[in-house]
Design an enzyme around this catalytic site. Sequence first.
Site, PDB file in Angstrom:
ATOM      1  N   GLY A 147       0.815  -1.204   0.000  1.00  0.00           N
ATOM      2  CA  GLY A 147       0.000   0.000   0.000  1.00  0.00           C
ATOM      3  C   GLY A 147       0.851   1.258   0.000  1.00  0.00           C
ATOM      4  CB  CYS A 148      -0.174   4.773   0.107  1.00  0.00           C
ATOM      5  SG  CYS A 148      -1.467   4.683   1.376  1.00  0.00           S
ATOM      6  CE1 TYR A 149       0.251   7.525   5.555  1.00  0.00           C
ATOM      7  CE2 TYR A 149      -1.430   5.876   6.013  1.00  0.00           C
ATOM      8  CZ  TYR A 149      -1.046   7.199   5.945  1.00  0.00           C
ATOM      9  OH  TYR A 149      -1.934   8.197   6.259  1.00  0.00           O
ATOM     10  CB  THR A 151       5.103   2.188  -1.227  1.00  0.00           C
ATOM     11  OG1 THR A 151       4.415   1.001  -1.638  1.00  0.00           O
ATOM     12  CG2 THR A 151       6.090   2.616  -2.309  1.00  0.00           C
ATOM     13  CB  ALA A 152       5.829   6.563   1.461  1.00  0.00           C
TER      14      ALA A 152
END
Length: 344
Positions: A147-149, A151-152
């Site tokens: 997901g987003c978090y 990945t970042a």
Amino acid sequence: MIRAGVVGATGYAGAELCRLLSGHPQAELAAVSSVSFEGQALSDVYPAYRGVCDMVCGTQDEVVERSDVVFAALPHGLSQELAADCYAKGKVFIDLGADFRLENEGDYRQWYGGTFLHPDLHALAVYALPELFREQIRGKKIIANPGCYTTAVPLALAPALKNGLILKEGMIADCKSGVTGAGRKPSQNTHYPELNEGMSAYKVACHRHTPEMEQSLSHVAGAPVTLTFVPHLLPVNRGILATCYARLTPGVTMEQIEKAYHDAYDSEYFVRLLPKGKEADIKNVRCSNFCDISLHVDSRTGTFIAISAIDNMVKGAAGQAIQNMNLAFEIEETAGLKALPPAF
């Protein structure tokens, strides 16, 4: 052409998959499904797609039958049986949900309240953050898309952690997300009057993405890692800004840090290291599959600060899923994903 199908095509991540696949040079959108909008054209749900992506939403079974690769843009708990069906029929299955992300069933039970319905499939699944685990993804049939978090934050911290430049204890991820990360279904905290002109933390130190980030960073570090994670909701549509803090290993210099990050990412098309003195900004990655990273050191306190910015719907969801499809089918990894972010 690779025939691609999207289950859950009318949610934000599913719709973004359809948008990106419509411009892919080696894949075509073969079928889409939606429980909420079955029988309706995707362009009726998203008028921006009219004339380009007018496919009618069918059933999940139709998607599986017509596709070489099935993307599942579904809430957690709904992908495991679909994955089993796809695997039995020789399809590549890419899950944008959480069902295959955690390696430990106890963690999945604790954070999601579910069980591994097909332990054999979980053993075959690969956690697919390409910049960290690329060689494990090629040719795989069951792919857990981060997901987003999740990945970042690992992209921001991994090179420093892998090279022993920061301590494994006491890391903090202070993250901000655009509201599309909450999904298309309305809720009180995403209602315009509640969200506009405000910013608030949520699920402080208890967010479900915590064990996933710790899992990735532990693999990178070669030892168990824990992380304090505090997410916030921004009054913007898209973007993740992850400001990550860690204690420097005594004696480490900024030059060593910069070398580690350049060694890790200079050959990565989608990771852009920013020049000294610049800070990562979500507006510069909007609608793209790029991750911008800026590096900083507070020499007074011995603190390392890595800031990453991604578009949560692209690199944090649909774009990364297509990047993983490209790897699974062993075609050019950047295919369909080279569009630049809007300049303003």
